[in-house]
Design a protein around this motif. Sequence first.
Motif, PDB file in Angstrom:
ATOM      1  N   ILE A  64       0.838  -1.205   0.000  1.00  0.00           N
ATOM      2  CA  ILE A  64       0.000   0.000   0.000  1.00  0.00           C
ATOM      3  C   ILE A  64       0.873   1.254   0.000  1.00  0.00           C
ATOM      4  O   ILE A  64       0.610   2.206  -0.742  1.00  0.00           O
ATOM      5  CB  ILE A  64      -0.961  -0.015   1.208  1.00  0.00           C
ATOM      6  CG1 ILE A  64      -1.976  -1.143   1.025  1.00  0.00           C
ATOM      7  CG2 ILE A  64      -1.654   1.335   1.379  1.00  0.00           C
ATOM      8  CD1 ILE A  64      -2.748  -1.498   2.289  1.00  0.00           C
ATOM      9  N   GLU A  65       1.930   1.253   0.804  1.00  0.00           N
ATOM     10  CA  GLU A  65       2.835   2.399   0.822  1.00  0.00           C
ATOM     11  C   GLU A  65       3.506   2.589  -0.541  1.00  0.00           C
ATOM     12  O   GLU A  65       3.659   3.721  -1.012  1.00  0.00           O
ATOM     13  CB  GLU A  65       3.899   2.228   1.906  1.00  0.00           C
ATOM     14  CG  GLU A  65       4.831   3.414   1.980  1.00  0.00           C
ATOM     15  CD  GLU A  65       5.918   3.281   3.025  1.00  0.00           C
ATOM     16  OE1 GLU A  65       6.897   4.043   2.934  1.00  0.00           O
ATOM     17  OE2 GLU A  65       5.805   2.422   3.920  1.00  0.00           O
ATOM     18  N   ALA A  66       3.909   1.498  -1.183  1.00  0.00           N
ATOM     19  CA  ALA A  66       4.518   1.583  -2.513  1.00  0.00           C
ATOM     20  C   ALA A  66       3.552   2.231  -3.497  1.00  0.00           C
ATOM     21  O   ALA A  66       3.936   3.109  -4.276  1.00  0.00           O
ATOM     22  CB  ALA A  66       4.914   0.187  -3.000  1.00  0.00           C
ATOM     23  N   TRP A  67       2.287   1.814  -3.446  1.00  0.00           N
ATOM     24  CA  TRP A  67       1.270   2.374  -4.334  1.00  0.00           C
ATOM     25  C   TRP A  67       1.123   3.875  -4.088  1.00  0.00           C
ATOM     26  O   TRP A  67       1.082   4.669  -5.026  1.00  0.00           O
ATOM     27  CB  TRP A  67      -0.054   1.629  -4.112  1.00  0.00           C
ATOM     28  CG  TRP A  67      -1.168   2.159  -4.941  1.00  0.00           C
ATOM     29  CD1 TRP A  67      -1.421   1.877  -6.256  1.00  0.00           C
ATOM     30  CD2 TRP A  67      -2.176   3.071  -4.531  1.00  0.00           C
ATOM     31  NE1 TRP A  67      -2.529   2.562  -6.676  1.00  0.00           N
ATOM     32  CE2 TRP A  67      -3.015   3.304  -5.633  1.00  0.00           C
ATOM     33  CE3 TRP A  67      -2.451   3.718  -3.325  1.00  0.00           C
ATOM     34  CZ2 TRP A  67      -4.114   4.163  -5.572  1.00  0.00           C
ATOM     35  CZ3 TRP A  67      -3.541   4.567  -3.254  1.00  0.00           C
ATOM     36  CH2 TRP A  67      -4.355   4.780  -4.373  1.00  0.00           C
ATOM     37  N   GLY A  94      -8.920  -7.548  -0.685  1.00  0.00           N
ATOM     38  CA  GLY A  94      -9.389  -6.630  -1.715  1.00  0.00           C
ATOM     39  C   GLY A  94      -8.289  -5.759  -2.292  1.00  0.00           C
ATOM     40  O   GLY A  94      -8.553  -4.881  -3.109  1.00  0.00           O
ATOM     41  N   LEU A  95      -7.043  -5.990  -1.879  1.00  0.00           N
ATOM     42  CA  LEU A  95      -5.945  -5.176  -2.391  1.00  0.00           C
ATOM     43  C   LEU A  95      -5.776  -5.354  -3.900  1.00  0.00           C
ATOM     44  O   LEU A  95      -5.333  -4.442  -4.592  1.00  0.00           O
ATOM     45  CB  LEU A  95      -4.642  -5.505  -1.659  1.00  0.00           C
ATOM     46  CG  LEU A  95      -3.486  -4.525  -1.887  1.00  0.00           C
ATOM     47  CD1 LEU A  95      -3.872  -3.105  -1.478  1.00  0.00           C
ATOM     48  CD2 LEU A  95      -2.256  -4.967  -1.124  1.00  0.00           C
ATOM     49  N   ASP A  96      -6.184  -6.518  -4.406  1.00  0.00           N
ATOM     50  CA  ASP A  96      -6.089  -6.761  -5.854  1.00  0.00           C
ATOM     51  C   ASP A  96      -7.044  -5.880  -6.649  1.00  0.00           C
ATOM     52  O   ASP A  96      -6.950  -5.797  -7.865  1.00  0.00           O
ATOM     53  CB  ASP A  96      -6.297  -8.235  -6.184  1.00  0.00           C
ATOM     54  CG  ASP A  96      -7.680  -8.736  -5.821  1.00  0.00           C
ATOM     55  OD1 ASP A  96      -8.393  -8.069  -5.030  1.00  0.00           O
ATOM     56  OD2 ASP A  96      -8.060  -9.812  -6.316  1.00  0.00           O
ATOM     57  N   ARG A  97      -7.975  -5.201  -5.977  1.00  0.00           N
ATOM     58  CA  ARG A  97      -8.846  -4.246  -6.666  1.00  0.00           C
ATOM     59  C   ARG A  97      -8.241  -2.847  -6.696  1.00  0.00           C
ATOM     60  O   ARG A  97      -8.645  -2.017  -7.491  1.00  0.00           O
ATOM     61  CB  ARG A  97     -10.233  -4.221  -6.018  1.00  0.00           C
ATOM     62  CG  ARG A  97     -10.982  -5.537  -6.251  1.00  0.00           C
ATOM     63  CD  ARG A  97     -12.424  -5.477  -5.825  1.00  0.00           C
ATOM     64  NE  ARG A  97     -12.613  -5.229  -4.407  1.00  0.00           N
ATOM     65  CZ  ARG A  97     -12.635  -6.167  -3.458  1.00  0.00           C
ATOM     66  NH1 ARG A  97     -12.458  -7.430  -3.793  1.00  0.00           N
ATOM     67  NH2 ARG A  97     -12.835  -5.847  -2.201  1.00  0.00           N
ATOM     68  N   ARG A  98      -7.290  -2.593  -5.811  1.00  0.00           N
ATOM     69  CA  ARG A  98      -6.624  -1.293  -5.779  1.00  0.00           C
ATOM     70  C   ARG A  98      -5.334  -1.328  -6.601  1.00  0.00           C
ATOM     71  O   ARG A  98      -5.012  -0.387  -7.306  1.00  0.00           O
ATOM     72  CB  ARG A  98      -6.307  -0.907  -4.343  1.00  0.00           C
ATOM     73  CG  ARG A  98      -5.270   0.153  -4.242  1.00  0.00           C
ATOM     74  CD  ARG A  98      -5.498   1.419  -3.520  1.00  0.00           C
ATOM     75  NE  ARG A  98      -6.798   1.780  -3.128  1.00  0.00           N
ATOM     76  CZ  ARG A  98      -7.068   2.484  -2.049  1.00  0.00           C
ATOM     77  NH1 ARG A  98      -6.096   2.826  -1.245  1.00  0.00           N
ATOM     78  NH2 ARG A  98      -8.291   2.845  -1.766  1.00  0.00           N
ATOM     79  N   ILE A  99      -4.561  -2.404  -6.445  1.00  0.00           N
ATOM     80  CA  ILE A  99      -3.306  -2.565  -7.177  1.00  0.00           C
ATOM     81  C   ILE A  99      -3.506  -3.692  -8.178  1.00  0.00           C
ATOM     82  O   ILE A  99      -3.818  -4.811  -7.796  1.00  0.00           O
ATOM     83  CB  ILE A  99      -2.140  -2.896  -6.216  1.00  0.00           C
ATOM     84  CG1 ILE A  99      -1.973  -1.804  -5.155  1.00  0.00           C
ATOM     85  CG2 ILE A  99      -0.851  -3.076  -7.006  1.00  0.00           C
ATOM     86  CD1 ILE A  99      -0.934  -2.125  -4.090  1.00  0.00           C
ATOM     87  N   LYS A 100      -3.318  -3.384  -9.463  1.00  0.00           N
ATOM     88  CA  LYS A 100      -3.567  -4.390 -10.502  1.00  0.00           C
ATOM     89  C   LYS A 100      -2.580  -5.539 -10.413  1.00  0.00           C
ATOM     90  O   LYS A 100      -1.399  -5.344 -10.152  1.00  0.00           O
ATOM     91  CB  LYS A 100      -3.499  -3.756 -11.889  1.00  0.00           C
ATOM     92  CG  LYS A 100      -4.667  -2.839 -12.140  1.00  0.00           C
ATOM     93  CD  LYS A 100      -4.807  -2.559 -13.609  1.00  0.00           C
ATOM     94  CE  LYS A 100      -6.041  -1.711 -13.785  1.00  0.00           C
ATOM     95  NZ  LYS A 100      -6.614  -1.753 -15.087  1.00  0.00           N
TER      96      LYS A 100
END
Length: 112
Positions: A64-67, A94-100
């Motif tokens: 998340i920080e990288a994104w 659900g992180l796969d919905r924020r970071i492809k």
Amino acid sequence: MKLRLARRAVGDAVVVAVEGELDLFTAPFLRDEVRDAIKLDSARLVLDLTALSFMDSSGLSVLIEAWRLATAEGGGVCLAAPQGPVARILRTTGLDRRIKVYPDVGSAVGEI
């Protein structure tokens, strides 16, 4: 084996291969690598998770920080080839919905 990292440029993106286990003790190493990669190489970051066998909430926070860092610099982050348990964690949170997430590094680099 705990964690091994390898960084390389691919076109105008930077790929960081993450191998081993990403947990409370190893997450700071990836955090530093990601910060350096974005600052020194490119804000277009692909994390190659092919050989990542384990990830806990500390690892998720680094992703998340990288994104956040990459998008703040006008770039982005993609994940490539997460396997088994890591892919499940990305889906469950659900992180796969924020970071492809892409099936391999080549397709991730082509899309970022």
